[in-house]
Design a protein around this motif. Sequence first.
Motif, short mmCIF file in Angstrom:
data_model
loop_
_atom_site.label_atom_id
_atom_site.label_comp_id
_atom_site.label_asym_id
_atom_site.label_seq_id
_atom_site.Cartn_x
_atom_site.Cartn_y
_atom_site.Cartn_z
N UNK A 179 0.80 -0.96 -0.10
CA UNK A 179 0.18 0.25 -0.06
C UNK A 179 0.86 1.34 0.14
N UNK A 180 2.24 1.20 0.50
CA UNK A 180 2.90 1.77 0.77
C UNK A 180 3.57 3.27 -0.47
N UNK A 181 3.62 1.40 -1.06
CA UNK A 181 5.15 1.23 -2.68
C UNK A 181 3.49 2.05 -3.88
N UNK A 182 2.27 2.07 -3.52
CA UNK A 182 1.51 2.09 -4.79
C UNK A 182 1.63 4.01 -4.38
N UNK A 183 1.08 4.29 -3.01
CA UNK A 183 0.89 5.18 -2.78
C UNK A 183 1.64 6.43 -3.41
N UNK A 184 2.84 5.60 -3.58
CA UNK A 184 4.38 6.49 -3.82
C UNK A 184 4.25 7.06 -5.16
N UNK A 185 3.48 5.59 -5.78
CA UNK A 185 3.56 5.84 -7.34
C UNK A 185 2.39 6.68 -7.98
N UNK A 186 1.23 6.55 -7.10
CA UNK A 186 0.59 7.62 -7.46
C UNK A 186 0.90 9.27 -7.39
N UNK A 187 2.18 9.27 -6.03
CA UNK A 187 1.88 10.49 -6.22
C UNK A 187 2.45 11.27 -7.32
N UNK A 188 4.03 9.70 -7.42
CA UNK A 188 5.06 9.99 -9.24
C UNK A 188 3.42 10.03 -9.98
N UNK A 189 2.97 10.00 -10.14
CA UNK A 189 1.93 9.73 -11.50
C UNK A 189 1.32 11.79 -11.27
N UNK A 190 0.68 11.64 -10.05
CA UNK A 190 -0.35 13.03 -9.98
C UNK A 190 1.13 14.03 -10.52
N UNK A 191 2.62 14.25 -10.05
CA UNK A 191 3.68 15.03 -10.14
C UNK A 191 3.52 15.18 -12.37
N UNK A 192 3.62 14.20 -12.53
CA UNK A 192 3.48 14.16 -14.67
C UNK A 192 2.95 15.61 -14.93
N UNK A 193 3.67 16.53 -15.60
CA UNK A 193 3.17 17.53 -15.87
C UNK A 193 1.90 17.15 -17.44
N UNK A 194 1.18 18.69 -17.41
CA UNK A 194 0.59 18.34 -18.65
C UNK A 194 1.09 18.18 -20.18
N UNK A 195 2.53 18.59 -20.33
CA UNK A 195 3.01 18.99 -21.50
C UNK A 195 3.27 16.80 -21.71
N UNK A 196 3.57 16.67 -20.47
CA UNK A 196 4.41 14.73 -20.94
C UNK A 196 3.28 13.96 -20.93
N UNK A 197 1.90 14.11 -20.23
CA UNK A 197 1.17 13.10 -20.45
C UNK A 197 0.34 13.66 -21.77
#
Length: 272
Positions: free
Chosen positions: A45-63
């Motif tokens: 659960x802690x690992x997927x929480x960190x992965x989701x935090x990284x996903x939220x940091x993806x910029x608009x241009x990167x998406x």
Amino acid sequence: MDPLSITAAVVGITAPTVHCIRLLLEDIQKIVDAPETLKSLRNDLLSIDQALASLQAVSEAQWQSLGDAVVVQSKTVTTSCKESCDRFRAALARWTRHSDDRKLSLRDRAMVGFLKQGYVKSMSEQLQHCKITLTSVVCTATLHSSLQQKRATEEMMVTISKQEADIADSITTTDKQLAEVNTKLGALCIAKQQEDETEADRTSAISQVAVEQTVLGESRKLLQELLSGIHTAAANARKDNAHVVNNFGGQNEGIQIGASYGTISGITFGKK
């Protein structure tokens, strides 16, 4: 898809998923004498929480560079993760219904620590796979961003090749897990109801594996889309780095360089 729409869409599903994961984490942490099967789930659960935090940091241009298909499939995987966590929380509440003050009764300890090991393992594997898939999205987004900002160096070409290999390995692993889950789901559907197992428990267990099957299928589509994007990026980078042949005068004398990443010295320009 409009950049602002992409960010809103991703954050719109990622935030509630993170909230659900943290609620489940709190539920497990409140069980002071939780069996090892639940304790190990906390790390997932802690690992997927960190992965989701990284996903939220993806910029608009990167998406934008990843493409609409990756955006849609990332949302699907994230949504499935949330649904599975919601289902697991409800199941955990049923399993511990005979316990008081968050300390497991002997009956509930047997239920969670032994009878429900398969359910917990399925949840753990799903979280691990979601983490690997979403981390691949973040890494690929970063790689695309780097390629757009500067010319591909030899070091970057190595990074591209490694990312290709990592995603290809993940697809192979996913295929194996899908085969195992398909077999498991079939066995659950025809298995007899266990002692002390309610119909709700049985239905929940089947639903959990069915969700795992769905997540694996959607993750495979997402990984395949990422691999396709990496192939395209690699091909473009190799094309940009292709050597250029230059002819010098009628005698074709001098040095000819396509791409050089090292120091060049000892050169004299002029007639012999």
